[in-house]
Design a protein around this motif. Structure first.
Motif, PDB file in Angstrom:
ATOM      1  N   LEU A 284       0.771  -1.130  -0.083  1.00 36.18           N
ATOM      2  CA  LEU A 284       0.089  -0.100   0.142  1.00 36.18           C
ATOM      3  C   LEU A 284       0.809   1.178   0.068  1.00 36.18           C
ATOM      4  N   ILE A 285       1.852   1.217   0.831  1.00 33.76           N
ATOM      5  CA  ILE A 285       2.498   2.591   1.121  1.00 33.76           C
ATOM      6  C   ILE A 285       3.567   2.518   0.053  1.00 33.76           C
ATOM      7  N   GLY A 286       4.049   1.517  -0.458  1.00 36.78           N
ATOM      8  CA  GLY A 286       4.953   1.398  -1.761  1.00 36.78           C
ATOM      9  C   GLY A 286       4.276   1.921  -3.005  1.00 36.78           C
ATOM     10  N   GLY A 287       3.093   1.231  -3.201  1.00 33.81           N
ATOM     11  CA  GLY A 287       2.207   1.638  -4.357  1.00 33.81           C
ATOM     12  C   GLY A 287       1.822   3.081  -4.671  1.00 33.81           C
ATOM     13  N   LEU A 291       3.087   5.494  -7.362  1.00 38.39           N
ATOM     14  CA  LEU A 291       2.240   6.471  -8.339  1.00 38.39           C
ATOM     15  C   LEU A 291       2.392   7.854  -8.094  1.00 38.39           C
ATOM     16  N   GLN A 292       2.877   8.137  -7.225  1.00 42.38           N
ATOM     17  CA  GLN A 292       3.106   9.672  -6.861  1.00 42.38           C
ATOM     18  C   GLN A 292       4.668   9.944  -7.555  1.00 42.38           C
ATOM     19  N   GLY A 293       5.121   8.888  -8.001  1.00 42.34           N
ATOM     20  CA  GLY A 293       6.410   9.254  -8.431  1.00 42.34           C
ATOM     21  C   GLY A 293       7.731   9.383  -7.595  1.00 42.34           C
ATOM     22  N   TRP A 294       7.569   9.038  -6.417  1.00 45.75           N
ATOM     23  CA  TRP A 294       8.499   9.045  -5.179  1.00 45.75           C
ATOM     24  C   TRP A 294       9.384   7.906  -5.072  1.00 45.75           C
TER      25      TRP A 294
END
Length: 593
Positions: A284-287, A291-294
Protein backbone atom coordinates in the motif's frame (compact mmCIF):
# COMPACT_ATOMS: atom_id res chain seq x y z
CA UNK A 1 -7.43 -9.50 27.67
CA UNK A 2 -10.12 -12.01 28.66
CA UNK A 3 -9.32 -15.71 28.51
CA UNK A 4 -8.28 -18.69 30.54
CA UNK A 5 -7.20 -17.90 34.10
CA UNK A 6 -4.18 -19.63 35.65
CA UNK A 7 -5.10 -22.51 38.00
CA UNK A 8 -5.42 -21.61 41.67
CA UNK A 9 -2.95 -24.24 42.85
CA UNK A 10 0.61 -23.27 41.92
CA UNK A 11 3.12 -26.08 42.56
CA UNK A 12 6.00 -23.65 41.91
CA UNK A 13 5.05 -21.18 44.63
CA UNK A 14 7.29 -20.90 47.68
CA UNK A 15 4.33 -22.07 49.74
CA UNK A 16 4.56 -25.53 48.15
CA UNK A 17 8.24 -25.82 47.22
CA UNK A 18 10.18 -28.11 49.56
CA UNK A 19 12.72 -29.37 47.03
CA UNK A 20 15.79 -27.92 45.39
CA UNK A 21 15.43 -24.20 44.66
CA UNK A 22 14.65 -22.62 41.30
CA UNK A 23 17.22 -19.98 40.36
CA UNK A 24 16.21 -16.34 40.21
CA UNK A 25 16.79 -14.09 37.22
CA UNK A 26 20.09 -12.79 38.56
CA UNK A 27 21.56 -16.29 38.87
CA UNK A 28 20.24 -17.37 35.45
CA UNK A 29 21.59 -14.26 33.72
CA UNK A 30 24.96 -14.66 35.41
CA UNK A 31 25.17 -18.26 34.22
CA UNK A 32 24.12 -17.31 30.67
CA UNK A 33 26.85 -14.65 30.60
CA UNK A 34 29.37 -17.17 31.86
CA UNK A 35 28.32 -19.69 29.20
CA UNK A 36 28.50 -17.00 26.52
CA UNK A 37 32.03 -16.07 27.54
CA UNK A 38 33.14 -19.68 27.27
CA UNK A 39 31.83 -19.91 23.70
CA UNK A 40 32.35 -16.31 22.58
CA UNK A 41 34.65 -17.21 19.69
CA UNK A 42 32.29 -19.88 18.33
CA UNK A 43 29.33 -17.50 18.65
CA UNK A 44 31.10 -14.71 16.77
CA UNK A 45 32.06 -17.21 14.07
CA UNK A 46 28.41 -18.23 13.73
CA UNK A 47 27.34 -14.58 13.39
CA UNK A 48 30.02 -13.99 10.72
CA UNK A 49 29.10 -16.90 8.46
CA UNK A 50 25.40 -16.13 8.95
CA UNK A 51 25.97 -12.52 7.85
CA UNK A 52 27.61 -13.70 4.64
CA UNK A 53 24.71 -16.11 3.98
CA UNK A 54 22.12 -13.33 4.51
CA UNK A 55 24.01 -10.86 2.32
CA UNK A 56 24.16 -13.48 -0.44
CA UNK A 57 20.39 -13.99 -0.14
CA UNK A 58 19.83 -10.24 -0.74
CA UNK A 59 21.41 -10.41 -4.19
CA UNK A 60 18.29 -11.99 -5.76
CA UNK A 61 15.80 -9.23 -4.82
CA UNK A 62 18.19 -6.52 -5.99
CA UNK A 63 18.81 -8.27 -9.32
CA UNK A 64 15.07 -8.79 -9.89
CA UNK A 65 14.27 -5.21 -8.87
CA UNK A 66 16.92 -3.89 -11.26
CA UNK A 67 15.57 -6.07 -14.09
CA UNK A 68 12.01 -4.82 -13.61
CA UNK A 69 13.24 -1.22 -13.46
CA UNK A 70 15.10 -1.69 -16.77
CA UNK A 71 11.94 -3.07 -18.38
CA UNK A 72 9.86 -0.22 -16.96
CA UNK A 73 12.31 2.36 -18.29
CA UNK A 74 12.20 0.75 -21.75
CA UNK A 75 15.94 1.11 -22.05
CA UNK A 76 18.46 -1.30 -23.42
CA UNK A 77 17.73 -4.98 -23.56
CA UNK A 78 18.26 -6.71 -20.17
CA UNK A 79 21.39 -8.81 -19.86
CA UNK A 80 19.61 -11.98 -18.75
CA UNK A 81 22.70 -14.16 -19.05
CA UNK A 82 24.71 -11.96 -16.73
CA UNK A 83 21.81 -11.66 -14.25
CA UNK A 84 21.30 -15.43 -14.20
CA UNK A 85 25.05 -16.01 -13.70
CA UNK A 86 25.17 -13.54 -10.80
CA UNK A 87 22.04 -15.05 -9.25
CA UNK A 88 23.50 -18.57 -9.57
CA UNK A 89 26.79 -17.44 -8.00
CA UNK A 90 24.94 -15.80 -5.10
CA UNK A 91 22.86 -18.94 -4.66
CA UNK A 92 26.00 -21.09 -4.49
CA UNK A 93 27.59 -18.75 -1.92
CA UNK A 94 24.35 -18.70 0.11
CA UNK A 95 24.01 -22.49 0.05
CA UNK A 96 27.62 -22.97 1.15
CA UNK A 97 27.38 -20.51 4.04
CA UNK A 98 23.93 -21.73 5.11
CA UNK A 99 25.49 -25.18 5.45
CA UNK A 100 28.29 -23.61 7.51
CA UNK A 101 25.71 -21.82 9.66
CA UNK A 102 23.85 -25.05 10.41
CA UNK A 103 27.05 -26.96 11.11
CA UNK A 104 28.49 -24.28 13.39
CA UNK A 105 25.13 -23.77 15.08
CA UNK A 106 24.76 -27.50 15.81
CA UNK A 107 28.31 -27.73 17.19
CA UNK A 108 27.81 -24.63 19.35
CA UNK A 109 24.52 -25.97 20.69
CA UNK A 110 25.97 -29.39 21.56
CA UNK A 111 28.97 -27.85 23.31
CA UNK A 112 26.79 -25.52 25.39
CA UNK A 113 24.49 -28.43 26.29
CA UNK A 114 27.49 -30.55 27.30
CA UNK A 115 28.76 -27.71 29.51
CA UNK A 116 25.34 -27.33 31.11
CA UNK A 117 25.08 -31.03 31.90
CA UNK A 118 28.58 -31.14 33.31
CA UNK A 119 28.06 -28.01 35.42
CA UNK A 120 24.81 -29.42 36.85
CA UNK A 121 26.39 -32.78 37.65
CA UNK A 122 29.51 -31.28 39.25
CA UNK A 123 27.44 -28.91 41.38
CA UNK A 124 24.89 -31.59 42.33
CA UNK A 125 27.43 -34.09 43.61
CA UNK A 126 29.02 -31.30 45.64
CA UNK A 127 25.79 -30.41 47.45
CA UNK A 128 25.52 -31.15 51.17
CA UNK A 129 24.13 -34.68 51.68
CA UNK A 130 21.19 -33.37 53.72
CA UNK A 131 20.08 -31.15 50.83
CA UNK A 132 20.05 -34.08 48.42
CA UNK A 133 18.09 -36.23 50.86
CA UNK A 134 15.46 -33.53 51.33
CA UNK A 135 15.17 -32.97 47.56
CA UNK A 136 13.78 -36.44 47.02
CA UNK A 137 13.93 -38.73 44.02
CA UNK A 138 11.13 -37.13 41.99
CA UNK A 139 12.60 -33.62 41.87
CA UNK A 140 16.07 -34.86 40.95
CA UNK A 141 14.70 -37.18 38.25
CA UNK A 142 12.56 -34.39 36.77
CA UNK A 143 15.53 -32.03 36.58
CA UNK A 144 18.01 -34.54 35.24
CA UNK A 145 15.59 -36.01 32.67
CA UNK A 146 12.74 -33.67 31.73
CA UNK A 147 14.53 -30.35 32.19
CA UNK A 148 17.67 -31.51 30.39
CA UNK A 149 15.54 -32.87 27.54
CA UNK A 150 13.74 -29.54 27.20
CA UNK A 151 17.01 -27.66 27.27
CA UNK A 152 18.53 -30.00 24.68
CA UNK A 153 16.20 -28.65 21.99
CA UNK A 154 16.86 -25.07 23.09
CA UNK A 155 20.63 -25.48 23.11
CA UNK A 156 20.77 -27.42 19.86
CA UNK A 157 18.25 -25.35 17.93
CA UNK A 158 16.73 -22.36 19.72
CA UNK A 159 19.91 -20.53 20.74
CA UNK A 160 21.74 -20.89 17.38
CA UNK A 161 18.54 -20.24 15.41
CA UNK A 162 17.75 -17.17 17.50
CA UNK A 163 21.21 -15.74 16.80
CA UNK A 164 20.76 -16.50 13.09
CA UNK A 165 17.29 -14.94 12.98
CA UNK A 166 18.33 -11.72 14.77
CA UNK A 167 21.23 -11.12 12.36
CA UNK A 168 19.01 -12.05 9.42
CA UNK A 169 16.18 -9.68 10.45
CA UNK A 170 18.58 -6.80 11.18
CA UNK A 171 20.32 -7.07 7.79
CA UNK A 172 17.05 -7.42 5.84
CA UNK A 173 15.51 -4.45 7.68
CA UNK A 174 18.63 -2.39 6.95
CA UNK A 175 18.38 -3.40 3.29
CA UNK A 176 14.70 -2.28 3.16
CA UNK A 177 15.54 1.13 4.66
CA UNK A 178 18.56 1.48 2.36
CA UNK A 179 16.52 0.58 -0.75
CA UNK A 180 13.45 2.71 0.01
CA UNK A 181 13.26 4.41 3.42
CA UNK A 182 9.48 4.96 3.25
CA UNK A 183 8.95 1.19 3.22
CA UNK A 184 10.33 1.07 6.75
CA UNK A 185 6.97 2.55 7.78
CA UNK A 186 5.29 -0.77 6.98
CA UNK A 187 7.33 -2.43 9.70
CA UNK A 188 6.68 0.41 12.16
CA UNK A 189 2.90 0.27 11.56
CA UNK A 190 2.78 -3.42 12.41
CA UNK A 191 5.01 -3.21 15.49
CA UNK A 192 2.47 -1.88 18.08
CA UNK A 193 0.16 -4.91 17.72
CA UNK A 194 3.05 -7.35 17.97
CA UNK A 195 4.64 -5.56 20.93
CA UNK A 196 1.34 -5.37 22.83
CA UNK A 197 0.61 -9.08 22.47
CA UNK A 198 4.22 -10.06 23.19
CA UNK A 199 4.28 -7.98 26.37
CA UNK A 200 0.99 -9.58 27.43
CA UNK A 201 2.31 -13.05 26.63
CA UNK A 202 5.76 -12.78 28.17
CA UNK A 203 4.36 -11.37 31.40
CA UNK A 204 2.44 -14.62 31.87
CA UNK A 205 4.48 -17.25 30.07
CA UNK A 206 7.50 -17.62 32.41
CA UNK A 207 5.36 -18.15 35.51
CA UNK A 208 3.05 -20.47 33.58
CA UNK A 209 5.86 -22.63 32.24
CA UNK A 210 7.55 -22.67 35.65
CA UNK A 211 4.37 -23.93 37.30
CA UNK A 212 3.88 -26.46 34.51
CA UNK A 213 7.39 -27.83 35.09
CA UNK A 214 6.86 -27.93 38.85
CA UNK A 215 3.58 -29.75 38.29
CA UNK A 216 5.32 -32.39 36.20
CA UNK A 217 7.99 -32.77 38.90
CA UNK A 218 5.21 -33.34 41.45
CA UNK A 219 3.72 -36.06 39.21
CA UNK A 220 7.14 -37.71 38.86
CA UNK A 221 7.72 -37.53 42.61
CA UNK A 222 4.35 -39.11 43.41
CA UNK A 223 4.86 -41.94 40.93
CA UNK A 224 8.49 -42.60 41.94
CA UNK A 225 7.64 -42.68 45.64
CA UNK A 226 4.68 -45.00 45.00
CA UNK A 227 6.82 -47.43 42.99
CA UNK A 228 9.69 -47.36 45.50
CA UNK A 229 7.37 -47.97 48.45
CA UNK A 230 5.10 -50.42 46.62
CA UNK A 231 5.35 -53.18 49.21
CA UNK A 232 4.73 -50.83 52.12
CA UNK A 233 1.71 -49.34 50.35
CA UNK A 234 0.26 -52.80 49.76
CA UNK A 235 0.98 -53.86 53.34
CA UNK A 236 -0.88 -50.85 54.75
CA UNK A 237 -3.59 -50.95 52.06
CA UNK A 238 -2.86 -47.41 50.89
CA UNK A 239 -3.47 -48.10 47.19
CA UNK A 240 -6.53 -45.84 46.95
CA UNK A 241 -4.81 -42.94 48.70
CA UNK A 242 -1.74 -43.15 46.43
CA UNK A 243 -3.89 -43.43 43.28
CA UNK A 244 -5.93 -40.43 44.42
CA UNK A 245 -2.73 -38.45 45.04
CA UNK A 246 -1.37 -39.34 41.60
CA UNK A 247 -4.67 -38.39 39.94
CA UNK A 248 -4.71 -35.04 41.74
CA UNK A 249 -1.12 -34.30 40.73
CA UNK A 250 -1.90 -35.16 37.09
CA UNK A 251 -4.98 -32.89 37.12
CA UNK A 252 -2.96 -30.00 38.55
CA UNK A 253 -0.23 -30.51 35.95
CA UNK A 254 -2.63 -30.76 32.98
CA UNK A 255 -4.44 -27.61 34.18
CA UNK A 256 -1.19 -25.69 33.79
CA UNK A 257 -0.58 -27.42 30.44
CA UNK A 258 -3.94 -26.09 29.21
CA UNK A 259 -3.11 -22.62 30.49
CA UNK A 260 0.23 -22.42 28.64
CA UNK A 261 -1.43 -23.85 25.52
CA UNK A 262 -3.98 -21.04 25.66
CA UNK A 263 -1.16 -18.48 25.90
CA UNK A 264 0.37 -19.88 22.71
CA UNK A 265 -3.03 -19.88 21.00
CA UNK A 266 -3.06 -16.08 21.39
CA UNK A 267 0.55 -15.46 20.39
CA UNK A 268 0.79 -17.58 17.23
CA UNK A 269 -2.21 -16.05 15.37
CA UNK A 270 -0.87 -12.60 16.24
CA UNK A 271 2.40 -13.49 14.52
CA UNK A 272 0.46 -14.44 11.37
CA UNK A 273 -1.47 -11.14 11.45
CA UNK A 274 1.82 -9.27 11.86
CA UNK A 275 3.23 -10.94 8.77
CA UNK A 276 0.17 -9.98 6.73
CA UNK A 277 0.32 -6.38 7.98
CA UNK A 278 3.97 -5.99 6.93
CA UNK A 279 3.33 -7.22 3.38
CA UNK A 280 0.12 -5.20 3.05
CA UNK A 281 1.88 -2.11 4.36
CA UNK A 282 4.72 -2.45 1.86
CA UNK A 283 2.32 -2.84 -1.07
CA UNK A 284 0.00 0.00 0.00
CA UNK A 285 2.66 2.52 1.02
CA UNK A 286 5.03 1.52 -1.77
CA UNK A 287 2.22 1.54 -4.36
CA UNK A 288 1.10 5.02 -3.35
CA UNK A 289 4.68 6.35 -3.41
CA UNK A 290 5.25 4.78 -6.82
CA UNK A 291 2.07 6.35 -8.24
CA UNK A 292 3.20 9.70 -6.92
CA UNK A 293 6.58 9.25 -8.57
CA UNK A 294 8.46 9.29 -5.30
CA UNK A 295 9.64 5.70 -5.70
CA UNK A 296 10.57 3.60 -8.70
CA UNK A 297 8.95 0.31 -9.65
CA UNK A 298 12.31 -1.38 -9.14
CA UNK A 299 12.54 -0.08 -5.57
CA UNK A 300 9.00 -1.26 -4.85
CA UNK A 301 9.76 -4.70 -6.25
CA UNK A 302 12.98 -5.02 -4.28
CA UNK A 303 11.29 -3.70 -1.12
CA UNK A 304 8.36 -6.10 -1.47
CA UNK A 305 10.70 -9.06 -1.90
CA UNK A 306 12.77 -7.97 1.09
CA UNK A 307 9.61 -7.50 3.18
CA UNK A 308 8.60 -11.03 2.26
CA UNK A 309 12.07 -12.18 3.36
CA UNK A 310 11.65 -10.35 6.67
CA UNK A 311 8.65 -12.47 7.59
CA UNK A 312 10.68 -15.62 8.14
CA UNK A 313 13.35 -14.29 10.55
CA UNK A 314 10.75 -12.38 12.59
CA UNK A 315 8.66 -15.53 12.81
CA UNK A 316 11.75 -17.47 13.85
CA UNK A 317 12.55 -14.96 16.58
CA UNK A 318 9.06 -15.14 18.07
CA UNK A 319 8.79 -18.91 17.67
CA UNK A 320 12.14 -19.60 19.29
CA UNK A 321 11.53 -16.93 21.91
CA UNK A 322 8.51 -18.95 22.97
CA UNK A 323 10.67 -22.07 23.05
CA UNK A 324 13.23 -20.20 25.11
CA UNK A 325 10.52 -19.37 27.68
CA UNK A 326 10.15 -23.10 28.32
CA UNK A 327 13.93 -23.53 28.26
CA UNK A 328 14.41 -20.60 30.65
CA UNK A 329 12.30 -22.36 33.26
CA UNK A 330 14.26 -25.60 32.83
CA UNK A 331 17.52 -23.64 32.95
CA UNK A 332 16.42 -21.92 36.16
CA UNK A 333 15.63 -25.32 37.70
CA UNK A 334 19.02 -26.73 36.71
CA UNK A 335 20.98 -23.62 37.67
CA UNK A 336 19.00 -23.49 40.92
CA UNK A 337 21.53 -25.83 42.52
CA UNK A 338 23.94 -22.86 42.46
CA UNK A 339 21.73 -21.06 44.96
CA UNK A 340 22.10 -23.85 47.51
CA UNK A 341 24.60 -22.79 50.11
CA UNK A 342 27.70 -24.93 50.30
CA UNK A 343 28.11 -27.18 53.28
CA UNK A 344 30.81 -24.77 54.35
CA UNK A 345 32.79 -25.79 57.35
CA UNK A 346 36.18 -24.85 58.69
CA UNK A 347 39.02 -26.89 57.23
CA UNK A 348 41.11 -26.16 60.31
CA UNK A 349 38.70 -28.05 62.59
CA UNK A 350 40.18 -31.51 63.20
CA UNK A 351 38.76 -34.00 65.71
CA UNK A 352 41.07 -34.89 68.59
CA UNK A 353 40.01 -38.44 69.14
CA UNK A 354 37.23 -40.73 67.97
CA UNK A 355 34.54 -40.36 70.64
CA UNK A 356 31.16 -39.52 69.12
CA UNK A 357 28.64 -37.67 71.26
CA UNK A 358 25.27 -35.96 70.99
CA UNK A 359 24.35 -33.34 73.58
CA UNK A 360 20.71 -32.22 74.01
CA UNK A 361 20.07 -32.59 70.28
CA UNK A 362 16.84 -31.35 68.75
CA UNK A 363 16.04 -31.75 65.08
CA UNK A 364 13.05 -31.64 62.73
CA UNK A 365 12.57 -31.77 58.97
CA UNK A 366 9.89 -29.07 59.10
CA UNK A 367 9.94 -25.85 61.09
CA UNK A 368 8.14 -26.16 64.40
CA UNK A 369 7.92 -29.97 64.23
CA UNK A 370 10.84 -31.74 65.90
CA UNK A 371 11.56 -35.42 65.37
CA UNK A 372 14.24 -35.60 68.09
CA UNK A 373 13.66 -34.00 71.48
CA UNK A 374 16.76 -33.27 73.56
CA UNK A 375 18.65 -36.49 72.80
CA UNK A 376 21.99 -36.99 74.59
CA UNK A 377 24.22 -39.92 73.77
CA UNK A 378 27.89 -40.88 74.08
CA UNK A 379 29.61 -43.48 71.88
CA UNK A 380 33.15 -44.36 73.01
CA UNK A 381 35.70 -45.43 70.33
CA UNK A 382 35.34 -49.04 69.22
CA UNK A 383 31.80 -49.37 70.59
CA UNK A 384 29.15 -51.28 68.69
CA UNK A 385 25.88 -49.56 69.37
CA UNK A 386 22.44 -50.58 68.10
CA UNK A 387 19.56 -48.14 67.78
CA UNK A 388 16.23 -49.94 68.08
CA UNK A 389 12.62 -48.88 68.39
CA UNK A 390 9.32 -48.72 66.53
CA UNK A 391 9.04 -47.27 63.03
CA UNK A 392 8.93 -43.49 63.02
CA UNK A 393 10.59 -43.20 66.43
CA UNK A 394 13.57 -41.24 65.02
CA UNK A 395 16.24 -43.96 64.73
CA UNK A 396 17.27 -43.15 61.16
CA UNK A 397 17.14 -39.42 61.88
CA UNK A 398 19.45 -39.82 64.87
CA UNK A 399 21.77 -41.98 62.76
CA UNK A 400 22.00 -39.28 60.09
CA UNK A 401 22.82 -36.64 62.69
CA UNK A 402 25.58 -38.86 64.10
CA UNK A 403 26.89 -39.34 60.54
CA UNK A 404 26.99 -35.59 59.91
CA UNK A 405 24.33 -35.66 57.18
CA UNK A 406 22.18 -33.13 59.03
CA UNK A 407 23.06 -30.46 61.57
CA UNK A 408 20.90 -30.30 64.72
CA UNK A 409 18.51 -27.41 65.22
CA UNK A 410 19.60 -27.19 68.83
CA UNK A 411 22.35 -28.89 70.80
CA UNK A 412 25.42 -30.30 69.08
CA UNK A 413 26.97 -33.50 67.76
CA UNK A 414 30.72 -33.78 68.31
CA UNK A 415 33.49 -36.11 67.18
CA UNK A 416 36.67 -36.00 69.22
CA UNK A 417 35.42 -32.81 70.86
CA UNK A 418 34.91 -31.04 67.51
CA UNK A 419 31.46 -30.13 66.19
CA UNK A 420 30.54 -32.22 63.16
CA UNK A 421 28.50 -29.32 61.75
CA UNK A 422 31.59 -27.10 61.85
CA UNK A 423 33.80 -29.48 59.83
CA UNK A 424 34.00 -29.59 56.05
CA UNK A 425 32.01 -32.36 54.37
CA UNK A 426 35.26 -33.95 53.16
CA UNK A 427 36.63 -34.06 56.70
CA UNK A 428 33.45 -35.65 58.03
CA UNK A 429 33.41 -38.31 55.30
CA UNK A 430 37.02 -39.22 56.12
CA UNK A 431 35.97 -39.98 59.70
CA UNK A 432 32.35 -41.17 59.52
CA UNK A 433 30.46 -43.08 56.81
CA UNK A 434 26.75 -43.73 56.42
CA UNK A 435 25.56 -46.88 54.65
CA UNK A 436 21.83 -47.32 54.06
CA UNK A 437 19.61 -49.53 51.93
CA UNK A 438 19.97 -47.34 48.82
CA UNK A 439 22.89 -48.68 46.81
CA UNK A 440 23.97 -47.72 43.31
CA UNK A 441 25.91 -49.58 40.68
CA UNK A 442 27.33 -47.17 38.12
CA UNK A 443 27.68 -48.05 34.45
CA UNK A 444 31.23 -49.26 33.84
CA UNK A 445 33.72 -51.89 35.00
CA UNK A 446 33.33 -53.44 38.44
CA UNK A 447 36.83 -52.13 39.22
CA UNK A 448 35.74 -48.51 38.65
CA UNK A 449 32.70 -49.02 40.88
CA UNK A 450 35.02 -50.04 43.70
CA UNK A 451 37.69 -47.41 43.05
CA UNK A 452 35.11 -44.70 43.77
CA UNK A 453 35.88 -45.33 47.44
CA UNK A 454 39.67 -45.15 47.08
CA UNK A 455 41.24 -44.37 43.73
CA UNK A 456 44.70 -45.70 44.61
CA UNK A 457 43.54 -49.18 45.71
CA UNK A 458 45.37 -52.14 44.14
CA UNK A 459 43.65 -55.17 42.62
CA UNK A 460 44.66 -57.22 45.65
CA UNK A 461 42.94 -54.71 47.93
CA UNK A 462 39.83 -54.73 45.72
CA UNK A 463 39.60 -58.54 45.91
CA UNK A 464 40.19 -58.40 49.67
CA UNK A 465 37.34 -55.93 50.06
CA UNK A 466 35.02 -58.13 47.97
CA UNK A 467 36.04 -61.13 50.03
CA UNK A 468 35.30 -59.28 53.24
CA UNK A 469 31.67 -58.89 52.18
CA UNK A 470 31.27 -62.41 50.70
CA UNK A 471 31.23 -61.07 47.12
CA UNK A 472 34.50 -62.55 45.83
CA UNK A 473 32.92 -65.80 44.63
CA UNK A 474 30.39 -64.28 42.25
CA UNK A 475 32.81 -61.51 41.21
CA UNK A 476 35.45 -64.07 40.15
CA UNK A 477 32.77 -65.88 38.14
CA UNK A 478 32.20 -62.78 35.97
CA UNK A 479 33.52 -63.13 32.38
CA UNK A 480 36.28 -60.54 32.81
CA UNK A 481 36.55 -60.35 36.59
CA UNK A 482 37.11 -56.80 37.79
CA UNK A 483 37.01 -55.54 34.19
CA UNK A 484 33.47 -56.85 33.60
CA UNK A 485 30.99 -54.16 32.63
CA UNK A 486 28.16 -53.86 35.14
CA UNK A 487 25.15 -51.61 35.41
CA UNK A 488 22.76 -50.49 32.68
CA UNK A 489 23.89 -51.91 29.35
CA UNK A 490 26.30 -54.34 31.02
CA UNK A 491 25.94 -57.34 33.30
CA UNK A 492 22.96 -56.92 35.60
CA UNK A 493 23.60 -57.47 39.29
CA UNK A 494 21.02 -58.45 41.83
CA UNK A 495 19.98 -56.00 44.58
CA UNK A 496 21.91 -58.13 47.07
CA UNK A 497 25.06 -57.98 44.90
CA UNK A 498 24.65 -54.20 44.56
CA UNK A 499 24.51 -54.01 48.34
CA UNK A 500 27.70 -56.05 48.61
CA UNK A 501 29.46 -53.72 46.16
CA UNK A 502 28.44 -50.76 48.33
CA UNK A 503 29.74 -52.49 51.46
CA UNK A 504 33.01 -53.34 49.67
CA UNK A 505 33.40 -49.62 48.94
CA UNK A 506 32.94 -49.05 52.65
CA UNK A 507 35.76 -51.48 53.45
CA UNK A 508 38.02 -49.64 51.01
CA UNK A 509 37.11 -46.17 52.31
CA UNK A 510 38.24 -47.34 55.78
CA UNK A 511 36.46 -44.81 58.05
CA UNK A 512 36.87 -45.31 61.78
CA UNK A 513 33.15 -44.76 62.50
CA UNK A 514 30.24 -46.33 60.62
CA UNK A 515 26.51 -45.70 60.72
CA UNK A 516 24.63 -48.66 59.21
CA UNK A 517 20.97 -48.11 58.36
CA UNK A 518 19.44 -51.31 56.98
CA UNK A 519 22.77 -52.02 55.29
CA UNK A 520 21.87 -55.69 54.75
CA UNK A 521 18.14 -55.24 54.14
CA UNK A 522 18.24 -56.67 50.61
CA UNK A 523 19.71 -59.98 51.75
CA UNK A 524 17.68 -62.85 53.11
CA UNK A 525 18.05 -63.28 56.90
CA UNK A 526 20.48 -66.21 56.68
CA UNK A 527 22.71 -64.44 54.11
CA UNK A 528 22.49 -61.20 56.08
CA UNK A 529 23.59 -62.97 59.24
CA UNK A 530 26.53 -64.57 57.44
CA UNK A 531 27.54 -61.24 55.88
CA UNK A 532 27.36 -59.46 59.21
CA UNK A 533 29.66 -62.07 60.75
CA UNK A 534 32.12 -61.54 57.87
CA UNK A 535 31.90 -57.78 58.31
CA UNK A 536 32.46 -58.17 62.04
CA UNK A 537 36.04 -59.25 61.35
CA UNK A 538 36.61 -56.28 59.06
CA UNK A 539 34.99 -53.81 61.47
CA UNK A 540 36.99 -54.98 64.46
CA UNK A 541 38.14 -51.94 66.46
CA UNK A 542 35.85 -49.49 64.65
CA UNK A 543 32.93 -47.60 66.09
CA UNK A 544 29.72 -49.00 64.61
CA UNK A 545 26.24 -47.54 65.07
CA UNK A 546 23.68 -49.94 63.58
CA UNK A 547 20.07 -48.94 63.14
CA UNK A 548 18.68 -52.38 63.90
CA UNK A 549 15.55 -53.63 62.17
CA UNK A 550 16.51 -57.25 62.88
CA UNK A 551 17.07 -57.72 66.58
CA UNK A 552 19.90 -60.21 66.19
CA UNK A 553 21.96 -57.14 65.22
CA UNK A 554 21.06 -55.59 68.58
CA UNK A 555 21.83 -58.84 70.39
CA UNK A 556 25.46 -58.68 69.16
CA UNK A 557 25.92 -54.99 70.08
CA UNK A 558 27.88 -53.70 73.07
CA UNK A 559 25.26 -51.08 73.85
CA UNK A 560 21.61 -50.81 72.79
CA UNK A 561 19.76 -47.48 72.69
CA UNK A 562 15.98 -47.74 72.53
CA UNK A 563 14.47 -44.77 70.69
CA UNK A 564 10.81 -43.94 71.31
CA UNK A 565 9.00 -40.76 70.24
CA UNK A 566 12.26 -38.97 69.49
CA UNK A 567 13.83 -39.75 72.87
CA UNK A 568 16.15 -42.43 74.23
CA UNK A 569 14.04 -44.38 76.69
CA UNK A 570 16.49 -47.18 77.51
CA UNK A 571 20.26 -47.64 77.28
CA UNK A 572 22.27 -50.74 78.12
CA UNK A 573 23.43 -54.17 76.95
CA UNK A 574 21.12 -56.84 75.63
CA UNK A 575 21.12 -58.81 78.85
CA UNK A 576 20.59 -55.70 80.99
CA UNK A 577 17.63 -54.49 78.94
CA UNK A 578 15.99 -57.93 78.79
CA UNK A 579 16.36 -58.23 82.55
CA UNK A 580 14.86 -54.74 83.00
CA UNK A 581 11.64 -55.92 81.37
CA UNK A 582 11.01 -52.65 79.55
CA UNK A 583 10.33 -51.70 75.93
CA UNK A 584 13.36 -53.59 74.56
CA UNK A 585 12.42 -56.76 76.43
CA UNK A 586 8.95 -56.59 74.89
CA UNK A 587 10.44 -56.16 71.39
CA UNK A 588 12.83 -59.06 71.98
CA UNK A 589 10.06 -61.39 73.15
CA UNK A 590 7.87 -60.42 70.22
CA UNK A 591 10.67 -60.91 67.66
CA UNK A 592 12.15 -64.03 69.23
CA UNK A 593 8.83 -65.81 69.54
Amino acid sequence: MIGVKPPEYDPASTEHVTTLPVAGRTTVRAYVRELSRRHRRAFLGLVAVNSVAVLASLVGPYLLGGLIQDLADGGREPRLGQIIAMFAAALVVQAFFVRMVRLRGAILGERMLADLREDFLVRSVGLPPGVLERAGTGDLLARINTDVDRLAKAMREAVPQMAIAVVWAALVLAAIVFTAPPLGLSVVLAVPLLVAVCVWYFRRAPAGYRSEAAGYAAVAAALAETVDAGRTIEAHRLERERIALSDRRVREWTAWERYTLWLRSVLIPTINVYHAMILAGVLLIGGWFTLQGWMTVGQLTTGALLAQMLIEPVGMILRWLDELQVAQVSLARLVGVREVEDGGGDASIVPEGRELAAERVRFGYLAGSDVLHGVSLGVPPGTRMALVGPSGAGKSTLGRLLAGIYAPRAGEVTLGGARLAGMTAERVREQVALVNQEHHVFVGPLRDNLLLARTDATDAELWAALGAVDAAEWARALPEGLDSQVGSGGLSVTPAQAQQIALARLVLADPHTLVLDEATSLLDPRAARHLERSLARVLEGRTVIAIAHRLHTAHDADVIAVVEDGRISELGSHDELVAAGGAYAALWRSWHG
